[in-house]
Write a protein that holds these residues in place. Structure first.
Motif, short mmCIF file in Angstrom:
data_model
loop_
_atom_site.label_atom_id
_atom_site.label_comp_id
_atom_site.label_asym_id
_atom_site.label_seq_id
_atom_site.Cartn_x
_atom_site.Cartn_y
_atom_site.Cartn_z
N SER A 12 10.99 53.24 27.60
CA SER A 12 10.97 53.57 26.18
C SER A 12 12.32 54.01 25.65
N ASN A 13 13.28 54.26 26.53
CA ASN A 13 14.61 54.69 26.12
C ASN A 13 15.67 53.61 26.33
N GLY A 136 12.10 58.32 23.65
CA GLY A 136 11.08 57.31 23.43
C GLY A 136 9.68 57.88 23.56
N THR A 137 9.50 58.79 24.50
CA THR A 137 8.21 59.45 24.72
C THR A 137 8.45 60.95 24.75
#
Length: 279
Positions: A12-13, A136-137
């Motif tokens: 997510s990053n 991202g999370t």
């Protein structure tokens, strides 16, 4: 994993890694002092809340070129400070500056704080000056940071309040949209209630968000500020014709002139000072 770095990142990053270990990070390294000068008015408030003690071990998340990490290390003279960031360019500069300034108890790692295996309960204080809004999370990231914070340890963040309260963001977004749709999404951690729920779920307690309003510096005069702002945001004009680009730049210069003071060009900004504790 990125093709040009060995740093481990959560999927997510990946987009953040590409940006910060690429052109964005290179620009921020080149202009590190100007970015630091821009938010200098927040420094004392931020470090007063951090309350760093002489023997503390400090983690600085999204440390950039490491000014806050070096400041923390000086306050924790018998402890240590570790700065982590995704940008190899900024970290290289951070290491050089630490050596030049003779700050021996500071170190820097290229790491995604969302997944990096920090030592459990290894830090007395975790800080982040505008570096904690891009995970991202977020829940996974702050749970990882909570695991790394010792019981009784502190988390202190500086994040932006909603866009409508940040004149500099709304102004530049509108000007560089040049008649197109203006992005209006707030950055993460701009809602105190959501932030409290997030940090509580991640393992922190006693979450407190305090509104802080400070002038933000962009340059000594219109020419200086315009060069800096265009260098940072001008890419948004790249797909426009020459006349439209020129008109946008003139609009920017006129607005900068309206914000010229005897001390330089300043815009209103509004941040949250977020404090929490690891139970």
């Amino acid at each position: 994993m990125s093709e040009n770095t060995a740093v481990r990142v959560d999927p997510s990053n990946e987009r953040m890694l590409k940006a910060w270990d690429g052109n964005d990070g290179a620009l921020w390294a080149k202009r590190a002092q100007r970015f630091n000068d821009g938010v200098a008015a927040y420094r004392d408030t931020f470090f007063s809340a951090a309350g760093i003690q002489l023997t503390d071990n400090v983690l600085d998340v999204g440390c950039g070129a490491g000014q806050t990490t070096r400041d923390a290390a000086r306050q924790a003279a018998d402890g240590s400070a570790l700065g982590v960031d995704l940008s190899s360019d900024m970290l290289g500069l951070a290491r050089r500056l630490a050596e030049e300034e003779r700050v021996p108890n500071v170190s820097f790692d290229q790491a995604d704080a969302q997944v990096h295996p920090f030592p459990e309960a290894g830090f007395d204080v975790v800080i982040s000056r505008h570096g904690s809004m891009f995970f991202g999370t977020p829940l996974a990231a702050f749970a990882n940071l909570a695991r790394a914070t010792r019981p009784g340890g502190r988390l202190v963040l500086l994040t932006w309040q909603p866009l409508r309260l940040n004149e500099w963001i709304t102004t530049f977004r509108t000007i560089f949209a040049a008649g197109r749709e203006v992005p209006n999404s707030d950055l993460a951690l701009s809602d105190p209630l959501e932030t409290e729920r997030l940090l509580t779920s991640a393992g922190y307690t006693d979450v407190l968000s305090t509104a802080v309003d400070k002038p933000m510096y962009f340059g000594q005069d219109v020419d200086d500020a315009a060069e800096f702002v265009v260098e940072q945001h001008g890419g948004r004009l790249s797909d426009l014709d020459d006349a439209t680009r020129a008109e946008a730049i003139e609009t920017l210069r006129a607005d900068l002139a309206e914000h010229q003071t005897g001390r330089g060009v300043f815009y209103r900004s509004a941040a949250w000072l977020i404090e929490a504790r690891r139970p």
